[in-house]
Motif scaffolding. Structure first.
Motif, mmCIF file in Angstrom:
data_model
loop_
_atom_site.group_PDB
_atom_site.id
_atom_site.type_symbol
_atom_site.label_atom_id
_atom_site.label_comp_id
_atom_site.label_asym_id
_atom_site.label_seq_id
_atom_site.Cartn_x
_atom_site.Cartn_y
_atom_site.Cartn_z
ATOM 1 N N UNK A 1 0.829 -1.206 0.000
ATOM 2 C CA UNK A 1 0.000 0.000 0.000
ATOM 3 C C UNK A 1 0.863 1.256 0.000
ATOM 4 N N UNK A 2 1.876 1.262 0.844
ATOM 5 C CA UNK A 2 2.784 2.413 0.926
ATOM 6 C C UNK A 2 3.491 2.626 -0.406
ATOM 7 N N UNK A 3 3.900 1.537 -1.038
ATOM 8 C CA UNK A 3 4.610 1.635 -2.315
ATOM 9 C C UNK A 3 3.735 2.251 -3.403
ATOM 10 N N UNK A 4 2.470 1.902 -3.416
ATOM 11 C CA UNK A 4 1.557 2.450 -4.425
ATOM 12 C C UNK A 4 1.490 3.972 -4.319
ATOM 13 N N UNK A 5 1.554 4.494 -3.088
ATOM 14 C CA UNK A 5 1.389 5.929 -2.872
ATOM 15 C C UNK A 5 2.711 6.652 -2.631
ATOM 16 N N UNK A 6 3.827 6.001 -2.982
ATOM 17 C CA UNK A 6 5.138 6.571 -2.696
ATOM 18 C C UNK A 6 5.378 7.881 -3.453
ATOM 19 N N UNK A 7 4.932 7.952 -4.689
ATOM 20 C CA UNK A 7 5.131 9.166 -5.500
ATOM 21 C C UNK A 7 4.271 10.309 -4.959
ATOM 22 N N UNK A 8 3.042 10.029 -4.716
ATOM 23 C CA UNK A 8 2.081 10.958 -4.103
ATOM 24 C C UNK A 8 0.829 10.154 -3.817
ATOM 25 N N UNK A 9 0.147 10.455 -2.733
ATOM 26 C CA UNK A 9 -1.064 9.716 -2.406
ATOM 27 C C UNK A 9 -2.224 10.112 -3.300
ATOM 28 N N UNK A 10 -3.309 9.353 -3.204
ATOM 29 C CA UNK A 10 -4.501 9.688 -3.978
ATOM 30 C C UNK A 10 -5.039 11.071 -3.602
ATOM 31 N N UNK A 11 -4.991 11.405 -2.319
ATOM 32 C CA UNK A 11 -5.574 12.677 -1.884
ATOM 33 C C UNK A 11 -4.909 13.893 -2.530
ATOM 34 N N UNK A 12 -3.577 14.034 -2.535
ATOM 35 C CA UNK A 12 -2.981 15.200 -3.191
ATOM 36 C C UNK A 12 -3.282 15.272 -4.688
ATOM 37 N N UNK A 13 -3.251 14.129 -5.357
ATOM 38 C CA UNK A 13 -3.488 14.119 -6.801
ATOM 39 C C UNK A 13 -4.919 14.548 -7.106
ATOM 40 N N UNK A 14 -5.860 13.959 -6.403
ATOM 41 C CA UNK A 14 -7.262 14.257 -6.682
ATOM 42 C C UNK A 14 -7.656 15.633 -6.157
ATOM 43 N N UNK A 15 -7.048 16.069 -5.035
ATOM 44 C CA UNK A 15 -7.309 17.414 -4.526
ATOM 45 C C UNK A 15 -6.764 18.469 -5.489
ATOM 46 N N UNK A 16 -5.640 18.199 -6.119
ATOM 47 C CA UNK A 16 -5.103 19.145 -7.097
ATOM 48 C C UNK A 16 -6.053 19.306 -8.279
ATOM 49 N N UNK A 17 -6.657 18.204 -8.693
ATOM 50 C CA UNK A 17 -7.657 18.292 -9.761
ATOM 51 C C UNK A 17 -8.851 19.134 -9.304
ATOM 52 N N UNK B 1 -8.981 21.430 -6.978
ATOM 53 C CA UNK B 1 -8.623 22.819 -6.661
ATOM 54 C C UNK B 1 -7.665 23.416 -7.696
ATOM 55 N N UNK B 2 -7.625 22.883 -8.894
ATOM 56 C CA UNK B 2 -6.603 23.271 -9.882
ATOM 57 C C UNK B 2 -6.624 24.770 -10.196
ATOM 58 N N UNK B 3 -7.772 25.396 -10.215
ATOM 59 C CA UNK B 3 -7.826 26.834 -10.451
ATOM 60 C C UNK B 3 -7.612 27.615 -9.158
ATOM 61 N N UNK B 4 -8.184 27.116 -8.097
ATOM 62 C CA UNK B 4 -8.102 27.809 -6.805
ATOM 63 C C UNK B 4 -6.656 27.893 -6.314
ATOM 64 N N UNK B 5 -5.889 26.831 -6.468
ATOM 65 C CA UNK B 5 -4.526 26.806 -5.941
ATOM 66 C C UNK B 5 -3.637 27.809 -6.668
ATOM 67 N N UNK B 6 -3.955 28.108 -7.920
ATOM 68 C CA UNK B 6 -3.173 29.077 -8.686
ATOM 69 C C UNK B 6 -3.610 30.514 -8.417
ATOM 70 N N UNK B 7 -4.903 30.731 -8.232
ATOM 71 C CA UNK B 7 -5.439 32.089 -8.133
ATOM 72 C C UNK B 7 -5.640 32.576 -6.705
#
Length: 431
Positions: free
Chosen positions: A277-293, A295-301
């Motif tokens: 499980x840890x290995x699957x999320x080693x690059x980045x977890x599901x939460x940061x990836x999906x949260x970036x999607x 909040x993709x406009x909000x995080x920039x503006x």
């Protein structure tokens, strides 16, 4: 039992105490609509009518769930003036249809994205046992609404322990159901993959009643499962028991000893699937990836108006390619199938909910470097249930000091059986 209106007025009085936590617990208090609902519940009781096990129960709603006529802030300053929701979220609608008295919308970590429960925009409710310590999150207001007598049940969300962590840090019961069990329609998302919705409560029986209403399943009396003969799987080695604070270790070992004394079989076994499980999320977890999607406009503006901790966590999703993300989804799906085979011979996994007690607010707000290790420690064990889409419950472990949670996690879809097991364990731990 006192009338719903009488109990509601007591909750409102607690929420309105000038030196209390009410202003930090509730983002929006719904006094008048709650009074109308309480009066209606009392009228039904007078006529011998019941809409279900929560009819007339005072329930707080995490401000992640839409309520018709009210804005949903998700604990964020940038959503403070959001337009009012048109309809109730699926969870709020079921509670309302079941006769629950919805007292208000509770505070949370911004966008539900950390386990401390601190909030720079709406304030931080103090831990029930030491106001200088964090309440746990992200369902911070939910937990303190219960401990401080402002509600009788609280609706929370759980993406990596956001129900179970504040329950553990405040001596409550927190239940994370199998994801599909409770509707997420109209709930502000953090992670499409990991989000679940469920109750915080003072007892397993209350959590069971709330689960019946939230899931839409017929409500049946809760019959506690006998502890004698239970097969509880304790992960051996690996990260789940690493770095326990002495107070947590003592409480956890004491709870295990009580369960063993009542006839439970504590079976220790390595679980390398957790390392997978840890290995699957080693690059980045599901939460940061999906949260970036999300909040993709909000995080920039609007980043300057966001909690720096939350913004930094969202930024971890940057740079992950579609190929990597799809690979994570496929690898997780395979592990979800595998965990069911691993758990099939056992009644539940057992582990500490979190390895540490509630940190001091001043300590964790000192710097991002102080904040992140603590919040990651709090979610380390709870996230297992979210990743594998299991059901999980945190119960208070017997202790004389700060609260400690002991967590039981069972197979996908075995929610009612887990609650029956938890009721039996609750009785043993209370003796």
């Amino acid at each position: 039992m006192k009338k719903a209106r009488e109990r509601l007025e007591a909750c409102l009085a607690k929420a309105g105490e000038p030196k209390g936590e009410g202003q930090r617990v509730f983002i929006r208090l719904l006094s008048e609509s709650a009074r109308e609902a309480a009066d209606a519940a009392d009228q039904r009781t007078k006529r011998g009518i019941s809409l279900g096990p929560l009819d007339g129960t005072i329930v707080s709603i995490k401000d992640l769930f839409d309520m018709a006529g009210e804005p949903t802030t998700a604990g964020a300053k940038v959503l403070k003036n959001a337009p009012a929701a048109i309809v109730d979220s699926g969870a709020a609608a079921r509670l309302r249809a079941g006769g629950a008295v919805l007292i208000g919308k509770t505070n949370l970590s911004e966008f539900a994205f950390h386990a401390m429960g601190t909030n720079p925009h709406f304030g931080t409710p103090g831990n029930a046992h030491d106001r200088t310590r964090v309440p746990g999150g992200s369902s911070s207001g939910a937990a303190i609404s219960l401990t401080d007598g402002m509600a009788e049940i609280a609706l929370g969300s759980d993406t990596a322990g956001s129900i179970r962590v504040p329950a553990a840090l405040n001596g409550l019961v927190g239940f994370k159901p199998t994801q599909k069990r409770v509707s997420l329609k109209g709930a502000f998302p953090l992670s499409f993959t990991l989000d679940s919705a469920g109750p915080l409560a003072r007892t397993v029986a209350d959590a069971h009643a709330a689960d019946s209403v939230l899931s839409g399943e017929p409500h049946h009396a809760l019959h506690a499962q006998a502890v004698n003969g239970l097969r509880l799987l304790l992960p051996k080695g690996g990260f789940t028991l690493e770095g326990l604070e002495p107070h947590v270790a003592s409480a956890f070992e004491g709870a295990l000893a009580r369960l063993a004394g009542a006839g439970a079989h504590i079976i220790e076994k390595p679980l390398p699937i957790f390392d997978a499980m840890v290995a699957v999320q080693a690059r980045a977890g599901f939460s940061p990836i999906e949260a970036l999607y999300i909040h993709r406009e909000r995080i920039d503006k609007e980043r300057e108006h966001m909690d720096p901790v939350v913004a930094s966590r969202i930024e971890r999703g940057r740079g992950v390619t579609a190929i990597e993300y799809l690979g994570m989804i496929r690898e997780r799906a395979a592990l979800v199938q595998e965990i069911d085979e691993v758990l099939a011979p056992y009644d539940a996994l057992v582990m500490p909910t979190s390895p540490i007690v509630a940190p001091l607010i001043a300590d964790v707000l000192a710097s991002l470097e102080a904040f992140m290790p603590k919040t990651l420690a709090l979610i380390r064990n709870p996230i297992i249930a979210n990743f594998f889409d299991l059901c999980s419950v945190s119960l208070p472990a017997p202790t004389d000091g700060l609260p400690v949670g002991i967590m039981f996690t069972a197979r996908h879809g075995h929610d009612k059986r887990l609650l029956a097991i938890a009721a039996g364990i609750e009785a043993v731990l209370a003796t």
